[in-house]
Design a protein around this motif. Structure first.
Motif, PDB file in Angstrom:
ATOM      1  N   ALA A   1       0.849  -1.196   0.000  1.00 20.92           N
ATOM      2  CA  ALA A   1       0.000   0.000   0.000  1.00 20.92           C
ATOM      3  C   ALA A   1       0.883   1.245   0.000  1.00 20.92           C
ATOM      4  N   GLY A   2       0.412   2.263  -0.673  1.00 19.02           N
ATOM      5  CA  GLY A   2       1.157   3.512  -0.723  1.00 19.02           C
ATOM      6  C   GLY A   2       1.772   3.734  -2.093  1.00 19.02           C
ATOM      7  N   ALA A   3       2.997   4.223  -2.110  1.00 18.21           N
ATOM      8  CA  ALA A   3       3.662   4.618  -3.364  1.00 18.21           C
ATOM      9  C   ALA A   3       3.800   3.454  -4.339  1.00 18.21           C
ATOM     10  N   GLU A   4       4.134   2.268  -3.823  1.00 18.22           N
ATOM     11  CA  GLU A   4       4.318   1.128  -4.725  1.00 18.22           C
ATOM     12  C   GLU A   4       3.007   0.765  -5.420  1.00 18.22           C
ATOM     13  N   ARG A   5       1.935   0.704  -4.658  1.00 15.69           N
ATOM     14  CA  ARG A   5       0.639   0.350  -5.256  1.00 15.69           C
ATOM     15  C   ARG A   5       0.169   1.448  -6.201  1.00 15.69           C
ATOM     16  N   ASP A   6       0.379   2.709  -5.819  1.00 14.31           N
ATOM     17  CA  ASP A   6       0.000   3.822  -6.693  1.00 14.31           C
ATOM     18  C   ASP A   6       0.735   3.731  -8.032  1.00 14.31           C
TER      19      ASP A   6
END
Length: 181
Positions: free
Chosen positions: A80-85
Motif C-alpha cells: 500500500a502507498g507509493a508502490e501500489r499507486d
C-alpha cells in the motif's frame, strides 16, 4: 509513288509487321518481370495471413492474460502507498495502450484479410506503420518499467508467483468435455 513521295501503309506492309513486333516485345518485357513480381506478392499474402492469425490468437490473448491475471496479481501483491499507486498507474497506462493498439488493429484487419486472399486493396500503410511503432514502444515500456517491478513485487512471496503461474496455466489448458477424458 504519289506526288508527296511519302510511303503509305499500303506501300510498307513489312514495316507494319516490324512495328507490331516492337510492341509485342515491349509487352513481353513486362511479362518477363512477372515471376520477380509474384514472389513479393506471395510473401505479402503470407505475411498478411500470418499477421491476422497471430494478432487474434496471440496478441489479444496476451492482453487478456495481462489484464485478467498479471496486472491484478501485481496490484494485489504490491505494498500500500507509493508502490501500489505506481503499479496502478502503470497498469492504467498499459491497459489504455492495449485498447489503442487493438483499435488500430481493427482498422487494419479488413485490409490485411484482403491482402491475405490476394485481393487488390489499398493498404493503410500509415496506420500499419503506426501500429508497429506503437506496439514496439508499448513492449519496450512494459519490458523496462512494468515487468521488472512485477518481478520484484511477485518474487517477495513465492505463493504469489506460483498462483500467477497456475492461473495462466489454467487459462490455456483446454477443459475436458464431460464424458471424455
Amino acid at each position: 509513288m504519289s506526288g508527296s513521295d511519302a510511303p503509305t501503309p499500303v506501300d510498307q506492309p513489312i514495316a507494319d509487321f516490324s512495328q507490331c513486333h516492337a510492341g509485342i516485345l515491349r509487352k513481353l518485357d513486362g511479362l518477363a518481370e512477372l515471376p520477380a513480381l509474384l514472389q513479393p506478392a506471395a510473401r505479402a499474402r503470407e505475411v498478411a495471413e500470418q499477421s491476422v492469425e497471430f494478432f487474434r490468437e496471440a496478441i489479444f490473448e496476451h492482453h487478456l492474460d495481462e489484464e485478467r491475471e498479471l496486472f491484478p496479481a501485481v496490484i494485489a501483491s504490491s505494498e500500500a502507498g507509493a508502490e501500489r499507486d505506481r503499479a496502478q498507474a502503470l497498469v492504467r497506462r498499459l491497459t489504455d495502450e492495449h485498447r489503442t493498439l487493438e483499435t488500430l488493429w481493427k482498422r487494419l484487419e479488413g485490409g490485411l484479410k484482403k491482402v491475405a486472399k490476394g485481393q487488390s486493396f489499398e493498404l493503410d500503410t500509415a496506420g500499419l506503420e503506426a501500429l508497429v511503432a506503437q506496439y514496439r514502444a508499448h513492449a519496450r515500456f512494459e519490458e523496462t518499467e512494468f515487468l521488472p517491478m512485477a518481478q520484484a513485487i511477485l518474487s517477495r512471496n513465492g505463493d504469489h508467483m506460483a498462483a500467477l503461474g497456475l492461473a495462466l496455466h489454467m487459462r490455456h489448458t483446454p477443459m475436458p468435455v464431460a464424458g471424455y477424458v
